[in-house]
Write an enzyme that holds these catalytic residues in place. Structure first.
Site, PDB file in Angstrom:
ATOM      1  N   SER A 145     -55.570 -30.603   0.428  1.00  0.00           N
ATOM      2  CA  SER A 145     -54.318 -30.006   0.516  1.00  0.00           C
ATOM      3  C   SER A 145     -53.616 -29.728  -0.416  1.00  0.00           C
ATOM      4  O   SER A 145     -53.862 -29.061  -1.470  1.00  0.00           O
ATOM      5  CB  SER A 145     -53.187 -31.009   1.316  1.00  0.00           C
ATOM      6  OG  SER A 145     -52.554 -30.985   1.983  1.00  0.00           O
ATOM      7  N   ASP A 221     -56.934 -28.663  12.263  1.00  0.00           N
ATOM      8  CA  ASP A 221     -56.402 -29.099  11.823  1.00  0.00           C
ATOM      9  C   ASP A 221     -55.107 -28.564  11.994  1.00  0.00           C
ATOM     10  O   ASP A 221     -54.065 -27.424  11.622  1.00  0.00           O
ATOM     11  CB  ASP A 221     -55.893 -28.172  10.335  1.00  0.00           C
ATOM     12  CG  ASP A 221     -55.405 -29.127   8.726  1.00  0.00           C
ATOM     13  OD1 ASP A 221     -54.481 -29.216   9.073  1.00  0.00           O
ATOM     14  OD2 ASP A 221     -55.964 -29.373   8.041  1.00  0.00           O
ATOM     15  N   HIS A 254     -57.428 -32.523   9.393  1.00  0.00           N
ATOM     16  CA  HIS A 254     -56.566 -32.199   7.835  1.00  0.00           C
ATOM     17  C   HIS A 254     -56.440 -33.896   7.516  1.00  0.00           C
ATOM     18  O   HIS A 254     -56.466 -34.093   5.568  1.00  0.00           O
ATOM     19  CB  HIS A 254     -55.568 -32.421   7.705  1.00  0.00           C
ATOM     20  CG  HIS A 254     -54.344 -31.545   6.619  1.00  0.00           C
ATOM     21  ND1 HIS A 254     -54.617 -30.476   6.059  1.00  0.00           N
ATOM     22  CD2 HIS A 254     -54.081 -32.804   5.729  1.00  0.00           C
ATOM     23  CE1 HIS A 254     -54.117 -30.329   5.134  1.00  0.00           C
ATOM     24  NE2 HIS A 254     -53.503 -31.410   4.413  1.00  0.00           N
TER      25      HIS A 254
END
Length: 277
Positions: A145, A221, A254
């Site tokens: 991320s 995600d 995620h």
């Protein structure tokens, strides 16, 4: 560096150290996994950059990477995501301030006093690793991320310093999405030209290159479309003839459930590159 945690893991040691950072002007924690072979020889290093809200603990406790680092004889260094402390500027939100350093050098007050994560990751931390651990000069970088963004930026801006780069669910166009825009405005100011130094897609469009980029992205995600935009990276790499291994995974989100599912393949990927001569 002060040893504050030590755990036997897959024949090696998962340690956590504390040290004072000259770049960040605060005490910092960093996780270091030393595989069994580190007891007798110098090994290459994989730097891992974590995402928003994380610290040095998330990756070392949730990813299961130690099994693979031990197998492939790689030291894994997992720093915190920002400067820390009551004297360090912060914001009452998860995506700015402590836990959200964005791996850049802030130029705007009050952030510019401590938020020099780019310098810390590129210069200070590798120097400490070389000084205190049985590390060779060969290193690679990965992250998740916000940390995937940091890994891509550091590799693209310093292609001779990192043997390989990979990312999970990276923010590839931060200057075009809310997470990046609000952070860059605070840390770097309103001059959007300054933002582009920390935008992987922009850096590639300007001619910055690496030999290859590996990315894994989950298709369940929640941040994929609005914040991450992996296809932007795929497109610019195709246009600029940069080799990619970009994989999309149905059903994965995620979280570290996703990271832990594929971290073994990322470590094997980096080990293959790091062990080439």
């Amino acid at each position: 560096m002060e040893l504050i945690e030590k755990h036997a893991s897959f024949g090696g040691w998962q340690n956590v150290y504390r040290h004072y950072s000259q770049s960040l002007k605060c005490e910092m924690n960093v996780g270091v996994y030393l595989p069994p072979k580190a007891a007798n020889e110098k090994l290459p290093v994989l730097y891992w950059l974590s995402g928003l809200t994380c610290n040095e603990q998330n990756f070392i406790t949730k990813s299961g990477m130690q099994r693979y680092a031990a197998e492939h004889n790689i030291i894994v260094v997992a720093p915190d995501t920002s400067p820390r402390g009551s004297h360090v500027a912060d914001a009452d939100r998860y995506d700015l301030g402590q836990g959200a350093g964005f791996y850049l050098n802030a130029t705007q007050a009050p952030w510019n006093e401590h938020y020099k994560m780019y310098d810390y990751i590129r210069n200070e931390l590798p120097d400490l690793v070389m000084q205190h651990f049985p590390a060779t000069t060969r290193k690679s970088i990965s992250g998740h991320s916000m940390g995937g963004l940091g890994a891509l930026v550091l590799a693209l801006r310093n292609p001779d310093e990192y043997v390989s780069v990979s990312a999970f669910s990276p923010i590839v166009s931060p200057s075009q999405v809310p997470w990046g825009q609000q952070a860059f405005a605070a840390y770097l100011g309103e001059n959007k030209d300054a933002w582009l130094d920390y935008d992987p897609v922009s850096l590639i469009s300007q001619g910055q290159r690496v030999a290859e980029i590996m990315v894994d992205q989950g298709l369940s995600d929640d941040f994929y479309a609005e914040q991450l935009r992996t296809p932007n990276l795929e497109k610019i790499c195709q246009e600029m003839n940069i080799k990619t291994l970009i994989r999309y995974h149905e059903g994965y989100d995620h979280s570290y459930y996703f990271v832990s599912s594929f971290i073994g393949e990322h470590i094997a990927y980096h080990a293959n590159k790091l062990n080439m001569r």
